[in-house]
Design a protein around this motif. Sequence first.
Motif, PDB file in Angstrom:
ATOM      1  N   LEU A 227      36.740  45.326  37.019  1.00 53.82           N
ATOM      2  CA  LEU A 227      37.824  44.425  37.401  1.00 53.82           C
ATOM      3  C   LEU A 227      39.148  44.861  36.773  1.00 53.82           C
ATOM      4  CD1 LEU A 227      38.617  41.884  38.936  1.00 53.82           C
ATOM      5  CD2 LEU A 227      38.010  40.537  36.901  1.00 53.82           C
TER       6      LEU A 227
ATOM      7  N   ALA B  41      40.857  47.494  38.894  1.00 51.39           N
ATOM      8  CA  ALA B  41      41.197  46.845  40.165  1.00 51.39           C
ATOM      9  C   ALA B  41      42.465  46.010  40.015  1.00 51.39           C
ATOM     10  CB  ALA B  41      40.035  45.973  40.634  1.00 51.39           C
ATOM     11  N   LEU B  42      42.565  45.264  38.919  1.00 44.18           N
ATOM     12  CA  LEU B  42      43.769  44.461  38.672  1.00 44.18           C
ATOM     13  C   LEU B  42      44.975  45.359  38.412  1.00 44.18           C
ATOM     14  CD1 LEU B  42      42.296  41.646  36.378  1.00 44.18           C
ATOM     15  CD2 LEU B  42      43.123  41.406  38.740  1.00 44.18           C
TER      16      LEU B  42
END
Length: 445
Positions: A126, A129-130
């Motif tokens: 994550l 991705a962020l």
Amino acid sequence: MTQADGAATAPPADEIVVSPKDVRRIAGAAFVGTALEWYDYFLFGTAAALVFNRLFFTELDPSAAVLASLATFGVGFAARPIGAFIFGVLGDRMGRRPTLVLTIVLIGIATGVIGLLPTYADIGLLAPALLVTLRLLQGLAVGGEWGGATTIAIEHAPVSQRARYAALVQVGSPVGTLMSSGAIALVLLFPPADFDAWAWRLPFLAAFPLLAIALWIRLKVEESPIFEDLVRLDQRAKVPALQVFTKAWGRLIVAVAAAFLGVGGFYVMNTFVVSYAANTLGVDRQVAVNATLIAAGAQIVVILLCGRLAERMGPGRVTFWGGILTAVAAAPLFWLIDTGSPLAITFAVTAGIALLTITYAVTGALLTELFPPELRYSGVSLGYNIAGALSGFLPFVATWLISLNEEPVSWPAVVILAIVSLITAAGGFFGERLRVRDKEIVQSA
């Protein structure tokens, strides 16, 4: 304007009156916003070369992590034409001023939030991705910011003095570099463990107070008198960005070519060289970062000088010769970098960025005069940011080509820089012949 007897008269239909004080103030506000924009954008590039590969792509081997980090950096460029389209429509329909306020808020918030992101060790996949998502938001905002800032600055200026005010906006780039590289250089003074743990976040968090200052200044800017004229005469294009592609596509191609070196060449000599020196040549990363600081100082001088030179020669001619000189210098510059000498690297980075800045200094002046007022915000933004999208992955491509060789070789970067330079020289040659003349801006007493 006044007659000899002092009686006031209305300006002729082909003139707009603006005071010199207002011109300088608005150009200054455009510069401040652009400096913050490039601080945010360049900061990501430097961090991508030095820290994101280790904190957000931890599971990859070192070479793959560097490539992934630089690819994330390039994603922002892919988003820029989309931002140029969206904000170009807003700028040509709603107005230059409100659109510029919106873009500066978006990029400031996106950059600040990067400083709050958990790393791969905290939240796994994550985290990258962020990071990519926030880079996309940066790219969207930059897609509308530079074109709007340049447009509003030159549309307040007398036609004969446009190049100097467009150059003032361009000074925002080296100032942004100084701010971002300086911030990274300062936090690199912390022990490596502290730098990786928390100190790298500080330059990103600084985007929040800087945004507040830039927003306060930009909210005081008046709307462009040329845009107000378009509204009064009901001459705004319905979907200006589409009309750039359908009615001014030839001019758009020239704009992309003319902007190519100022954007792509810079990232070859800045982002790529920082990564190449630190990760391939094994040079202390502080050497490359310090070189970009010195180069940024040289950029400011070159921009101001070339802005005045363009008023005499024309921005297209300046672009042409800047492209030719940079192409000729590409091989000697990388020969110096390959020596691994800190002094040689510093000289090469400074000289290389100074040479390509000859074209960058007049990019705003040339691009704004390639498009009529009703298509200008869209045309300038699209031309500049399509060039950015095409060149944003150049550091990645150069790094990938070099990784294919067992021994470090710099010829891929030499070839890339030379080709980009010659494309821009061609853009300057044709751009000088396509310049559009607006209504004259007359400075009142």
